[in-house]
Design a protein around this motif. Structure first.
Motif, PDB file in Angstrom:
ATOM      1  N   THR A 186       8.173  11.282  10.816  1.00  0.00           N
ATOM      2  CA  THR A 186       8.103  12.656  10.295  1.00  0.00           C
ATOM      3  C   THR A 186       9.118  13.535  11.034  1.00  0.00           C
ATOM      4  O   THR A 186       9.751  13.102  11.991  1.00  0.00           O
ATOM      5  CB  THR A 186       6.699  13.253  10.502  1.00  0.00           C
ATOM      6  OG1 THR A 186       6.484  13.447  11.907  1.00  0.00           O
ATOM      7  CG2 THR A 186       5.621  12.356   9.930  1.00  0.00           C
ATOM      8  N   ASP A 187       9.234  14.763  10.559  1.00  0.00           N
ATOM      9  CA  ASP A 187      10.037  15.720  11.322  1.00  0.00           C
ATOM     10  C   ASP A 187       9.147  16.371  12.384  1.00  0.00           C
ATOM     11  O   ASP A 187       7.984  16.001  12.548  1.00  0.00           O
ATOM     12  CB  ASP A 187      10.679  16.751  10.392  1.00  0.00           C
ATOM     13  CG  ASP A 187       9.651  17.557   9.614  1.00  0.00           C
ATOM     14  OD1 ASP A 187       8.507  17.704  10.105  1.00  0.00           O
ATOM     15  OD2 ASP A 187       9.977  18.051   8.523  1.00  0.00           O
ATOM     16  N   ARG A 188       9.663  17.339  13.098  1.00  0.00           N
ATOM     17  CA  ARG A 188       8.928  17.927  14.218  1.00  0.00           C
ATOM     18  C   ARG A 188       8.038  19.101  13.806  1.00  0.00           C
ATOM     19  O   ARG A 188       7.342  19.684  14.655  1.00  0.00           O
ATOM     20  CB  ARG A 188       9.907  18.388  15.294  1.00  0.00           C
ATOM     21  CG  ARG A 188      10.955  19.395  14.834  1.00  0.00           C
ATOM     22  CD  ARG A 188      11.837  19.782  16.006  1.00  0.00           C
ATOM     23  NE  ARG A 188      13.015  20.531  15.617  1.00  0.00           N
ATOM     24  CZ  ARG A 188      13.045  21.830  15.353  1.00  0.00           C
ATOM     25  NH1 ARG A 188      11.910  22.522  15.398  1.00  0.00           N
ATOM     26  NH2 ARG A 188      14.175  22.422  15.023  1.00  0.00           N
ATOM     27  N   LEU A 189       8.050  19.470  12.559  1.00  0.00           N
ATOM     28  CA  LEU A 189       7.203  20.572  12.109  1.00  0.00           C
ATOM     29  C   LEU A 189       5.762  20.083  12.004  1.00  0.00           C
ATOM     30  O   LEU A 189       5.493  19.025  11.471  1.00  0.00           O
ATOM     31  CB  LEU A 189       7.685  21.099  10.754  1.00  0.00           C
ATOM     32  CG  LEU A 189       9.119  21.639  10.736  1.00  0.00           C
ATOM     33  CD1 LEU A 189       9.532  22.000   9.311  1.00  0.00           C
ATOM     34  CD2 LEU A 189       9.259  22.838  11.675  1.00  0.00           C
ATOM     35  N   GLY A 190       4.832  20.881  12.496  1.00  0.00           N
ATOM     36  CA  GLY A 190       3.433  20.475  12.482  1.00  0.00           C
ATOM     37  C   GLY A 190       3.008  19.911  13.823  1.00  0.00           C
ATOM     38  O   GLY A 190       3.812  19.666  14.716  1.00  0.00           O
ATOM     39  N   GLY A 249      15.477  26.341  15.253  1.00  0.00           N
ATOM     40  CA  GLY A 249      14.361  27.042  14.661  1.00  0.00           C
ATOM     41  C   GLY A 249      13.048  26.308  14.827  1.00  0.00           C
ATOM     42  O   GLY A 249      13.002  25.096  15.061  1.00  0.00           O
ATOM     43  N   THR A 250      11.959  27.067  14.690  1.00  0.00           N
ATOM     44  CA  THR A 250      10.613  26.497  14.772  1.00  0.00           C
ATOM     45  C   THR A 250       9.771  26.838  13.547  1.00  0.00           C
ATOM     46  O   THR A 250       8.711  26.257  13.349  1.00  0.00           O
ATOM     47  CB  THR A 250       9.890  27.024  16.026  1.00  0.00           C
ATOM     48  OG1 THR A 250       9.860  28.448  15.992  1.00  0.00           O
ATOM     49  CG2 THR A 250      10.593  26.544  17.298  1.00  0.00           C
ATOM     50  N   VAL A 251      10.253  27.775  12.756  1.00  0.00           N
ATOM     51  CA  VAL A 251       9.537  28.172  11.540  1.00  0.00           C
ATOM     52  C   VAL A 251      10.064  27.357  10.368  1.00  0.00           C
ATOM     53  O   VAL A 251      11.280  27.141  10.233  1.00  0.00           O
ATOM     54  CB  VAL A 251       9.719  29.680  11.275  1.00  0.00           C
ATOM     55  CG1 VAL A 251       9.006  30.082   9.988  1.00  0.00           C
ATOM     56  CG2 VAL A 251       9.215  30.497  12.450  1.00  0.00           C
ATOM     57  N   ALA A 252       9.151  26.921   9.499  1.00  0.00           N
ATOM     58  CA  ALA A 252       9.522  26.031   8.403  1.00  0.00           C
ATOM     59  C   ALA A 252      10.225  26.792   7.282  1.00  0.00           C
ATOM     60  O   ALA A 252       9.716  26.928   6.163  1.00  0.00           O
ATOM     61  CB  ALA A 252       8.293  25.318   7.872  1.00  0.00           C
ATOM     62  N   THR A 253      11.414  27.274   7.563  1.00  0.00           N
ATOM     63  CA  THR A 253      12.222  27.909   6.518  1.00  0.00           C
ATOM     64  C   THR A 253      12.846  26.810   5.649  1.00  0.00           C
ATOM     65  O   THR A 253      12.969  25.651   6.083  1.00  0.00           O
ATOM     66  CB  THR A 253      13.334  28.748   7.155  1.00  0.00           C
ATOM     67  OG1 THR A 253      14.204  27.872   7.905  1.00  0.00           O
ATOM     68  CG2 THR A 253      12.751  29.804   8.086  1.00  0.00           C
ATOM     69  N   LYS A 291      15.354  21.492   5.174  1.00  0.00           N
ATOM     70  CA  LYS A 291      16.463  20.684   4.676  1.00  0.00           C
ATOM     71  C   LYS A 291      17.209  20.001   5.813  1.00  0.00           C
ATOM     72  O   LYS A 291      17.596  18.836   5.707  1.00  0.00           O
ATOM     73  CB  LYS A 291      17.404  21.562   3.860  1.00  0.00           C
ATOM     74  CG  LYS A 291      18.571  20.789   3.256  1.00  0.00           C
ATOM     75  CD  LYS A 291      19.452  21.711   2.410  1.00  0.00           C
ATOM     76  CE  LYS A 291      20.616  20.917   1.809  1.00  0.00           C
ATOM     77  NZ  LYS A 291      21.498  21.796   0.978  1.00  0.00           N
ATOM     78  N   CYS A 292      17.411  20.729   6.918  1.00  0.00           N
ATOM     79  CA  CYS A 292      18.139  20.156   8.054  1.00  0.00           C
ATOM     80  C   CYS A 292      17.390  18.965   8.642  1.00  0.00           C
ATOM     81  O   CYS A 292      17.999  17.972   9.063  1.00  0.00           O
ATOM     82  CB  CYS A 292      18.353  21.233   9.112  1.00  0.00           C
ATOM     83  SG  CYS A 292      19.284  20.675  10.561  1.00  0.00           S
ATOM     84  N   LEU A 293      16.068  19.041   8.651  1.00  0.00           N
ATOM     85  CA  LEU A 293      15.243  17.985   9.253  1.00  0.00           C
ATOM     86  C   LEU A 293      14.943  16.832   8.286  1.00  0.00           C
ATOM     87  O   LEU A 293      14.265  15.872   8.657  1.00  0.00           O
ATOM     88  CB  LEU A 293      13.916  18.582   9.750  1.00  0.00           C
ATOM     89  CG  LEU A 293      14.018  19.573  10.915  1.00  0.00           C
ATOM     90  CD1 LEU A 293      12.658  20.213  11.175  1.00  0.00           C
ATOM     91  CD2 LEU A 293      14.535  18.881  12.170  1.00  0.00           C
ATOM     92  N   GLN A 294      15.458  16.918   7.076  1.00  0.00           N
ATOM     93  CA  GLN A 294      15.129  15.911   6.057  1.00  0.00           C
ATOM     94  C   GLN A 294      15.385  14.465   6.504  1.00  0.00           C
ATOM     95  O   GLN A 294      14.557  13.574   6.231  1.00  0.00           O
ATOM     96  CB  GLN A 294      15.910  16.227   4.771  1.00  0.00           C
ATOM     97  CG  GLN A 294      15.542  15.346   3.586  1.00  0.00           C
ATOM     98  CD  GLN A 294      16.345  14.065   3.552  1.00  0.00           C
ATOM     99  OE1 GLN A 294      17.504  14.058   3.994  1.00  0.00           O
ATOM    100  NE2 GLN A 294      15.758  13.003   3.053  1.00  0.00           N
ATOM    101  N   PRO A 295      16.493  14.147   7.201  1.00  0.00           N
ATOM    102  CA  PRO A 295      16.705  12.752   7.591  1.00  0.00           C
ATOM    103  C   PRO A 295      15.606  12.184   8.492  1.00  0.00           C
ATOM    104  O   PRO A 295      15.417  10.949   8.537  1.00  0.00           O
ATOM    105  CB  PRO A 295      18.051  12.792   8.322  1.00  0.00           C
ATOM    106  CG  PRO A 295      18.754  13.994   7.769  1.00  0.00           C
ATOM    107  CD  PRO A 295      17.661  14.987   7.541  1.00  0.00           C
ATOM    108  N   ASN A 296      14.905  13.052   9.200  1.00  0.00           N
ATOM    109  CA  ASN A 296      13.842  12.561  10.082  1.00  0.00           C
ATOM    110  C   ASN A 296      12.605  12.112   9.307  1.00  0.00           C
ATOM    111  O   ASN A 296      11.826  11.295   9.810  1.00  0.00           O
ATOM    112  CB  ASN A 296      13.442  13.647  11.087  1.00  0.00           C
ATOM    113  CG  ASN A 296      14.569  13.961  12.055  1.00  0.00           C
ATOM    114  OD1 ASN A 296      15.479  13.164  12.243  1.00  0.00           O
ATOM    115  ND2 ASN A 296      14.503  15.146  12.665  1.00  0.00           N
TER     116      ASN A 296
END
Length: 222
Positions: A146-150, A197-201, A206-211
C-alpha cells in the motif's frame, strides 16, 4: 522378422516370416524348426556371429515359443531397451510481475467483488502464462503493498487482503494452491518516497500510485 515371432503362430505364418527351416527335419508331425542366422556384431559385413534359432510347435502345429542357442545371440537379436535419460528441469531466475492495485481493485477495495474486470482478466492471463512457461513450479509469492496514507494497521490488513484475493484467483485459474503463498507488507516497501505531503490530495494520491501494487514472484523451471 524374428522379433515379430509370437506363440500361437501356425507354420505358414512362421514360414512367411523366417522362410523354410534350414535343417531337414521331416515333413509330418515335426515339433521343431531350426534356423541359422548371421547376426552382425560390428559395422562391417564381416563382423558377425552365426546363431542357431529354434521354433517349437504343439500337436496343433502352433508355435509354443522360440529360443536362441546362446545368450549372446539372444542379446544381439533382442537388445535391451535403452531408457531415455530423464530431462532435468532448467531452473530459471525468479520472475517478478508488479500489478498496479489501482488497476486491479476498486478504490479502497480488496475482495473478489472489488476486482475490476480488466484486473480479473489480467490475473487469469498471468496464471495461463505461468502454466505455459513453467513446466516445473516451485513456488509463487503474492505480496500486497500500500501507500503510506492511512494507519499501519489498516494498510497491513488491506495489503494482506489484496494478496489473498490475487492468490485465490490464481488458484481458481489452475495454479496449485500448495505452491502459492500470500503476504501483506503494508506500506513498508515503497518504490517511490519523494512525494510531499500528508493529506490525501489528488496530487499526492497520484504521486503515491506506484506504491499501491501487488507483486507476483514465480520460481520454477522448464
Amino acid at each position: 522378422n524374428v522379433r515379430k515371432m509370437a506363440p500361437g503362430m501356425g507354420k505358414d505364418q512362421v514360414r512367411e516370416l523366417l522362410g523354410w527351416p534350414h535343417f531337414s527335419e521331416g515333413l509330418w508331425g515335426v515339433r521343431e524348426w531350426n534356423y541359422l542366422f548371421h547376426l552382425r556384431t560390428g559395422k562391417t559385413p564381416s563382423d558377425y556371429v552365426t546363431c542357431q534359432y529354434m521354433v517349437r510347435y504343439d500337436d496343433a502345429e502352433l508355435a509354443t515359443g522360440a529360443w536362441w542357442k546362446t545368450d549372446e545371440c539372444a542379446a544381439l537379436a533382442n537388445p535391451p531397451a535403452v531408457a531415455p535419460i530423464p530431462a532435468v528441469p532448467t531452473l530459471m531466475p525468479p520472475q517478478k510481475v508488479s500489478l498496479s492495485a489501482d488497476g486491479l481493485f476498486r478504490f479502497d477495495g480488496a475482495g473478489a467483488d472489488d476486482l475490476l474486470p480488466d484486473g480479473r482478466e489480467r490475473i487469469v492471463q498471468l496464471a495461463a502464462d505461468i502454466r505455459a512457461n513453467f513446466k516445473v513450479l516451485h513456488y509463487i509469492t503474492v505480496t500486497g503493498h500500500t501507500d503510506r496514507l492511512g494507519t499501519d494497521t489498516y494498510n497491513q490488513a488491506l495489503s494482506q487482503a489484496r494478496a489473498n484475493t490475487v492468490r485465490d484467483l490464481l488458484v481458481q485459474a489452475g495454479i496449485d494452491r500448495a505452491k502459492v503463498r500470500a503476504v501483506g507488507m503494508g506500506k513498508r516497501q515503497p518504490v517511490v518516497s519523494d512525494c510531499a505531503g500528508t493529506v490525501a490530495t489528488p496530487a499526492l494520491v497520484k504521486c503515491l500510485q506506484p506504491n499501491r501494487r501487488v507483486e507476483v514472484e514465480v520460481q520454477g523451471g522448464n
